[in-house]
Design a protein around this motif. Structure first.
Motif, PDB file in Angstrom:
ATOM      1  N   LYS A  21      30.434  -6.283  39.586  1.00 55.30           N
ATOM      2  CA  LYS A  21      29.046  -5.917  39.307  1.00 55.30           C
ATOM      3  C   LYS A  21      28.532  -4.841  40.249  1.00 55.30           C
ATOM      4  CE  LYS A  21      27.126  -9.803  41.816  1.00 55.30           C
ATOM      5  NZ  LYS A  21      26.305 -10.986  41.771  1.00 55.30           N
ATOM      6  N   ASP A  22      29.167  -4.698  41.418  1.00 59.93           N
ATOM      7  CA  ASP A  22      28.801  -3.617  42.333  1.00 59.93           C
ATOM      8  C   ASP A  22      30.007  -3.312  43.228  1.00 59.93           C
ATOM      9  OD1 ASP A  22      28.789  -5.460  44.580  1.00 59.93           O
ATOM     10  OD2 ASP A  22      26.783  -6.074  43.971  1.00 59.93           O
ATOM     11  N   ASN A  23      29.863  -2.317  44.060  1.00 61.89           N
ATOM     12  CA  ASN A  23      30.961  -1.905  44.939  1.00 61.89           C
ATOM     13  C   ASN A  23      30.814  -2.435  46.360  1.00 61.89           C
ATOM     14  OD1 ASN A  23      32.337  -0.494  42.935  1.00 61.89           O
ATOM     15  ND2 ASN A  23      31.078   1.328  43.245  1.00 61.89           N
ATOM     16  N   ARG A  24      30.033  -3.474  46.520  1.00 66.55           N
ATOM     17  CA  ARG A  24      29.747  -4.022  47.840  1.00 66.55           C
ATOM     18  C   ARG A  24      31.023  -4.416  48.596  1.00 66.55           C
ATOM     19  NH1 ARG A  24      25.674  -8.739  47.667  1.00 66.55           N
ATOM     20  NH2 ARG A  24      24.675  -7.089  46.489  1.00 66.55           N
TER      21      ARG A  24
ATOM     22  N   GLY B 274      34.727  -2.613  45.307  1.00 64.82           N
ATOM     23  CA  GLY B 274      34.800  -2.267  43.898  1.00 64.82           C
ATOM     24  C   GLY B 274      35.997  -2.861  43.182  1.00 64.82           C
TER      25      GLY B 274
ATOM     26  N   SER C 212      32.516  -1.142  36.417  1.00 59.54           N
ATOM     27  CA  SER C 212      31.482  -1.590  37.351  1.00 59.54           C
ATOM     28  C   SER C 212      30.113  -1.215  36.812  1.00 59.54           C
ATOM     29  CB  SER C 212      31.705  -0.981  38.742  1.00 59.54           C
ATOM     30  OG  SER C 212      31.676   0.423  38.678  1.00 59.54           O
ATOM     31  N   ASN C 213      29.118  -1.890  37.334  1.00 54.86           N
ATOM     32  CA  ASN C 213      27.722  -1.573  37.003  1.00 54.86           C
ATOM     33  C   ASN C 213      27.129  -0.873  38.207  1.00 54.86           C
ATOM     34  OD1 ASN C 213      27.609  -2.661  34.423  1.00 54.86           O
ATOM     35  ND2 ASN C 213      27.211  -4.701  35.203  1.00 54.86           N
ATOM     36  N   GLU C 214      26.810   0.379  38.014  1.00 52.99           N
ATOM     37  CA  GLU C 214      26.204   1.163  39.088  1.00 52.99           C
ATOM     38  C   GLU C 214      24.852   1.649  38.597  1.00 52.99           C
ATOM     39  OE1 GLU C 214      29.077   4.184  39.916  1.00 52.99           O
ATOM     40  OE2 GLU C 214      30.622   2.719  40.385  1.00 52.99           O
ATOM     41  N   GLU C 215      23.812   1.256  39.297  1.00 53.19           N
ATOM     42  CA  GLU C 215      22.449   1.656  38.953  1.00 53.19           C
ATOM     43  C   GLU C 215      22.133   1.352  37.485  1.00 53.19           C
ATOM     44  OE1 GLU C 215      21.584   5.615  40.258  1.00 53.19           O
ATOM     45  OE2 GLU C 215      22.736   5.338  42.096  1.00 53.19           O
ATOM     46  N   SER C 216      22.429   0.126  37.066  1.00 57.92           N
ATOM     47  CA  SER C 216      22.129  -0.376  35.716  1.00 57.92           C
ATOM     48  C   SER C 216      22.928   0.299  34.604  1.00 57.92           C
ATOM     49  CB  SER C 216      20.639  -0.253  35.407  1.00 57.92           C
ATOM     50  OG  SER C 216      19.911  -0.991  36.358  1.00 57.92           O
TER      51      SER C 216
ATOM     52  N   THR D 196      26.921   0.945  33.052  1.00 61.44           N
ATOM     53  CA  THR D 196      28.314   0.520  33.136  1.00 61.44           C
ATOM     54  C   THR D 196      29.204   1.753  33.249  1.00 61.44           C
ATOM     55  OG1 THR D 196      27.843  -1.446  31.820  1.00 61.44           O
ATOM     56  CG2 THR D 196      30.139  -0.762  31.955  1.00 61.44           C
ATOM     57  N   THR D 197      30.058   1.739  34.258  1.00 61.92           N
ATOM     58  CA  THR D 197      30.994   2.833  34.488  1.00 61.92           C
ATOM     59  C   THR D 197      32.405   2.320  34.242  1.00 61.92           C
ATOM     60  OG1 THR D 197      29.551   3.745  36.191  1.00 61.92           O
ATOM     61  CG2 THR D 197      31.833   4.491  36.197  1.00 61.92           C
TER      62      THR D 197
END
Length: 120
Positions: A56-59, A62, A102-106, A108-109
């Motif tokens: 869901k994020d790259n915290r 990724g 991943s979801n980056e800034e709402s 999907t990438t």
């Protein structure tokens, strides 16, 4: 959403992405008791063994960072069995890829990392 439903959803996205990028899906969820390969596809003359990873994020690094060495070894072993099981020549070019979602800034990438790892 439970893990199986979530995994299926992101694998569907990955398959759509592969087809839109001129790949062809050969099999999904090829399972042995040692594990499974998410997607087996054909792309640019290669048989591709593809691991799909969603984060869901790259915290924590990724989706690509989530493919462990143990998972790589597992995919490689299963890929050799698959080639033998389907009577595919050992001379056939193969590739190990990762589709990172991943979801980056709402938004999907989706990234298709070709040759993400070598046989191990």
């Amino acid at each position: 959403m439970n893990k199986r439903i979530s995994g299926s959803f992101y694998e569907d996205l990955a398959c759509d992405y592969i087809v839109k990028n001129k790949g062809r899906i050969l099999e999904r969820n090829f399972r042995l008791r040692q594990g499974e390969i998410d997607i087996i596809a054909q792309d640019e003359g290669y048989i591709c063994f593809i691991e799909v990873k969603y984060r869901k994020d790259n915290r924590y690094g990724g989706p690509l960072a989530a493919v462990s060495f143990a998972k790589i070894r597992q995919i490689c072993k299963i890929s050799r069995f698959y080639l033998s099981f389907r009577n595919i020549s050992e001379d056939t070019p193969i590739r190990y890829d990762v589709i990172a979602i991943s979801n980056e800034e709402s938004a999907t990438t989706i990234r298709w990392i070709k040759n993400a790892f070598d046989y191990s």
